[in-house]
Motif scaffolding. Structure first.
Motif, PDB file in Angstrom:
ATOM      1  N   VAL A   1       0.842  -1.203   0.000  1.00  0.00           N
ATOM      2  CA  VAL A   1       0.000   0.000   0.000  1.00  0.00           C
ATOM      3  C   VAL A   1       0.873   1.248   0.000  1.00  0.00           C
ATOM      4  O   VAL A   1       0.578   2.230  -0.695  1.00  0.00           O
ATOM      5  N   ARG A   2       1.969   1.229   0.764  1.00  0.00           N
ATOM      6  CA  ARG A   2       2.878   2.376   0.771  1.00  0.00           C
ATOM      7  C   ARG A   2       3.426   2.628  -0.635  1.00  0.00           C
ATOM      8  O   ARG A   2       3.516   3.775  -1.078  1.00  0.00           O
ATOM      9  N   ALA A   3       3.778   1.560  -1.352  1.00  0.00           N
ATOM     10  CA  ALA A   3       4.297   1.720  -2.711  1.00  0.00           C
ATOM     11  C   ALA A   3       3.226   2.260  -3.659  1.00  0.00           C
ATOM     12  O   ALA A   3       3.525   3.019  -4.588  1.00  0.00           O
ATOM     13  N   LEU A   4       1.965   1.880  -3.427  1.00  0.00           N
ATOM     14  CA  LEU A   4       0.879   2.313  -4.298  1.00  0.00           C
ATOM     15  C   LEU A   4       0.408   3.732  -3.993  1.00  0.00           C
ATOM     16  O   LEU A   4      -0.256   4.360  -4.830  1.00  0.00           O
ATOM     17  N   ALA A   5       0.758   4.244  -2.812  1.00  0.00           N
ATOM     18  CA  ALA A   5       0.244   5.541  -2.377  1.00  0.00           C
ATOM     19  C   ALA A   5       0.691   6.686  -3.264  1.00  0.00           C
ATOM     20  O   ALA A   5       0.066   7.748  -3.282  1.00  0.00           O
ATOM     21  N   VAL A   6       1.767   6.485  -4.014  1.00  0.00           N
ATOM     22  CA  VAL A   6       2.259   7.545  -4.907  1.00  0.00           C
ATOM     23  C   VAL A   6       1.763   7.363  -6.344  1.00  0.00           C
ATOM     24  O   VAL A   6       2.236   8.043  -7.249  1.00  0.00           O
ATOM     25  N   SER A   7       0.808   6.450  -6.545  1.00  0.00           N
ATOM     26  CA  SER A   7       0.245   6.176  -7.873  1.00  0.00           C
ATOM     27  C   SER A   7       1.344   5.960  -8.909  1.00  0.00           C
ATOM     28  O   SER A   7       1.452   6.687  -9.899  1.00  0.00           O
ATOM     29  N   PRO A   8       2.176   4.926  -8.700  1.00  0.00           N
ATOM     30  CA  PRO A   8       3.323   4.723  -9.591  1.00  0.00           C
ATOM     31  C   PRO A   8       2.910   4.276 -10.983  1.00  0.00           C
ATOM     32  O   PRO A   8       1.867   3.657 -11.175  1.00  0.00           O
ATOM     33  N   ARG A   9       3.764   4.588 -11.951  1.00  0.00           N
ATOM     34  CA  ARG A   9       3.558   4.080 -13.302  1.00  0.00           C
ATOM     35  C   ARG A   9       3.914   2.607 -13.388  1.00  0.00           C
ATOM     36  O   ARG A   9       3.380   1.868 -14.212  1.00  0.00           O
ATOM     37  N   LEU A  10       4.854   2.190 -12.532  1.00  0.00           N
ATOM     38  CA  LEU A  10       5.356   0.821 -12.561  1.00  0.00           C
ATOM     39  C   LEU A  10       5.554   0.352 -11.133  1.00  0.00           C
ATOM     40  O   LEU A  10       6.107   1.075 -10.306  1.00  0.00           O
ATOM     41  N   LEU A  11       5.101  -0.867 -10.835  1.00  0.00           N
ATOM     42  CA  LEU A  11       5.287  -1.463  -9.516  1.00  0.00           C
ATOM     43  C   LEU A  11       6.249  -2.632  -9.634  1.00  0.00           C
ATOM     44  O   LEU A  11       6.030  -3.552 -10.425  1.00  0.00           O
ATOM     45  N   LEU A  12       7.337  -2.589  -8.850  1.00  0.00           N
ATOM     46  CA  LEU A  12       8.328  -3.653  -8.812  1.00  0.00           C
ATOM     47  C   LEU A  12       8.157  -4.426  -7.512  1.00  0.00           C
ATOM     48  O   LEU A  12       8.175  -3.834  -6.425  1.00  0.00           O
ATOM     49  N   LEU A  13       8.008  -5.736  -7.617  1.00  0.00           N
ATOM     50  CA  LEU A  13       7.831  -6.597  -6.452  1.00  0.00           C
ATOM     51  C   LEU A  13       8.904  -7.678  -6.468  1.00  0.00           C
ATOM     52  O   LEU A  13       8.996  -8.445  -7.418  1.00  0.00           O
ATOM     53  N   ASP A  14       9.708  -7.729  -5.412  1.00  0.00           N
ATOM     54  CA  ASP A  14      10.840  -8.656  -5.374  1.00  0.00           C
ATOM     55  C   ASP A  14      10.597  -9.738  -4.329  1.00  0.00           C
ATOM     56  O   ASP A  14      10.850  -9.533  -3.145  1.00  0.00           O
ATOM     57  N   GLU A  15      10.084 -10.875  -4.778  1.00  0.00           N
ATOM     58  CA  GLU A  15       9.877 -12.036  -3.886  1.00  0.00           C
ATOM     59  C   GLU A  15       9.168 -11.612  -2.600  1.00  0.00           C
ATOM     60  O   GLU A  15       9.620 -11.893  -1.492  1.00  0.00           O
ATOM     61  N   VAL A  16       8.021 -10.942  -2.750  1.00  0.00           N
ATOM     62  CA  VAL A  16       7.374 -10.322  -1.593  1.00  0.00           C
ATOM     63  C   VAL A  16       6.789 -11.333  -0.607  1.00  0.00           C
ATOM     64  O   VAL A  16       6.367 -10.945   0.483  1.00  0.00           O
ATOM     65  N   THR A  17       6.761 -12.611  -0.962  1.00  0.00           N
ATOM     66  CA  THR A  17       6.244 -13.618  -0.027  1.00  0.00           C
ATOM     67  C   THR A  17       7.323 -14.530   0.527  1.00  0.00           C
ATOM     68  O   THR A  17       7.034 -15.400   1.347  1.00  0.00           O
ATOM     69  N   SER A  18       8.572 -14.348   0.101  1.00  0.00           N
ATOM     70  CA  SER A  18       9.607 -15.332   0.438  1.00  0.00           C
ATOM     71  C   SER A  18       9.944 -15.368   1.925  1.00  0.00           C
ATOM     72  O   SER A  18      10.396 -16.392   2.438  1.00  0.00           O
ATOM     73  N   ALA A  19       9.736 -14.257   2.635  1.00  0.00           N
ATOM     74  CA  ALA A  19      10.073 -14.215   4.055  1.00  0.00           C
ATOM     75  C   ALA A  19       8.884 -14.530   4.957  1.00  0.00           C
ATOM     76  O   ALA A  19       8.992 -14.447   6.178  1.00  0.00           O
ATOM     77  N   LEU A  20       7.747 -14.912   4.349  1.00  0.00           N
ATOM     78  CA  LEU A  20       6.519 -15.111   5.122  1.00  0.00           C
ATOM     79  C   LEU A  20       6.287 -16.581   5.437  1.00  0.00           C
ATOM     80  O   LEU A  20       6.666 -17.465   4.666  1.00  0.00           O
ATOM     81  N   ASP A  21       5.627 -16.808   6.567  1.00  0.00           N
ATOM     82  CA  ASP A  21       5.161 -18.153   6.869  1.00  0.00           C
ATOM     83  C   ASP A  21       4.128 -18.556   5.824  1.00  0.00           C
ATOM     84  O   ASP A  21       3.394 -17.707   5.301  1.00  0.00           O
ATOM     85  N   PRO A  22       4.055 -19.840   5.504  1.00  0.00           N
ATOM     86  CA  PRO A  22       3.150 -20.285   4.428  1.00  0.00           C
ATOM     87  C   PRO A  22       1.715 -19.811   4.591  1.00  0.00           C
ATOM     88  O   PRO A  22       1.064 -19.474   3.597  1.00  0.00           O
ATOM     89  N   GLU A  23       1.211 -19.749   5.822  1.00  0.00           N
ATOM     90  CA  GLU A  23      -0.189 -19.368   5.988  1.00  0.00           C
ATOM     91  C   GLU A  23      -0.435 -17.881   5.721  1.00  0.00           C
ATOM     92  O   GLU A  23      -1.578 -17.450   5.584  1.00  0.00           O
ATOM     93  N   LEU A  24       0.639 -17.083   5.642  1.00  0.00           N
ATOM     94  CA  LEU A  24       0.492 -15.652   5.386  1.00  0.00           C
ATOM     95  C   LEU A  24       0.674 -15.300   3.921  1.00  0.00           C
ATOM     96  O   LEU A  24       0.380 -14.187   3.503  1.00  0.00           O
TER      97      LEU A  24
END
Length: 255
Positions: free
Chosen positions: A158-181
């Motif tokens: 949400v913080r990244a989207l708050a500036v209404s970006p032209r492009l969103l880059l996501l780098d393995e955004v789930t890799s540090a999370l427990d499976p249920e999250l």
């Protein structure tokens, strides 16, 4: 040098991108486009160059050779103002990197207020709308160490989207999370993509790539070996190295 954009060109165009750290070559002549409203996922083993590619696009790493255009502007031109470029790009890394001394609301409104000069009242109103939409309105006054991993990563998106970006880059955004999250974060990314956001995303979640991506690019040894629709790259890959990688993913139960 300019490249075509808008109806006739991509939001992001990468040509001949190379990057090395000393003798270690990390990216080898990468060519890749991301069109308006398109989701392109980067897959590949650890060390294949996915994260470095994203960091080069966001100008967090200097490029040794090649060019990157954002909306037709050569952002790898040394005369380009990197800070102005980053205002048009939203980025979320593996560790979501919320500022620990700021509340969720202050994290989300920081860039709109400080960088884009949006008034506090407007920034907070818009932030609360987004937080409400993803079920985090009740965490607006909480601090990052009071959030679960999934909540923190959603807040970072949400913080990244708050500036209404032209492009969103996501780098393995789930890799540090427990499976249920993992599911709650991927659900937000899917919602964002369905809203028309242009996304370049590195992921190890092959099932998610199959569902959400318009195109999948397989990286190996710092090169794009195969790129195409997910049903082709993930279902009927042409390159032997892609086939080998996906066999390993299947054996690990991740496809």
């Amino acid at each position: 040098m300019s490249e075509p954009t808008g109806p006739t060109g991509p939001v992001l165009r990468v040509r001949g991108l190379s990057k090395a750290y000393g003798d270690a070559v990390v990216l080898r002549g990468i060519d890749l486009d991301v069109a308006e409203h398109e989701v392109v996922t980067l897959i590949g083993a650890s060390g294949s160059g996915k994260s470095t590619l994203l960091r080069c696009v966001d100008l967090l790493e200097t490029v040794d050779d090649g060019q990157v255009w954002l909306d037709g502007q050569d952002i790898t031109d040394p005369r380009c103002d990197a800070d102005l470029v980053r205002r048009r790009i939203g980025v979320v890394f593996q560790a979501y990197n919320l500022f620990p001394h700021l509340s969720v609301l202050d994290n989300v409104t920081l860039a709109p207020r400080r960088v884009h000069r949006v008034g506090r009242e407007q920034a907070e109103t818009e932030a609360m709308v987004m937080l409400e939409r993803i079920g985090l309105a009740d965490k607006a006054s909480a601090y990052p160490d009071q959030l679960s991993g999934g909540q923190g990563q959603r807040a970072a998106i949400v913080r990244a989207l708050a500036v209404s970006p032209r492009l969103l880059l996501l780098d393995e955004v789930t890799s540090a999370l427990d499976p249920e999250l993992v599911g709650e974060v991927l659900a937000l990314v899917k919602e964002v993509s369905e809203g028309g956001m242009t996304i370049l995303m590195a992921t190890h979640e092959m099932g998610f790539a199959r569902q959400v991506a318009h195109r999948v690019a397989f990286l190996d040894g710092g090169a794009v070996l195969e790129v195409g629709p997910p049903e082709q790259v993930l279902g009927e890959p042409e390159q032997p190295r892609t086939q080998e990688f996906l066999r390993r993913v299947v054996d690990a139960g991740r496809l």
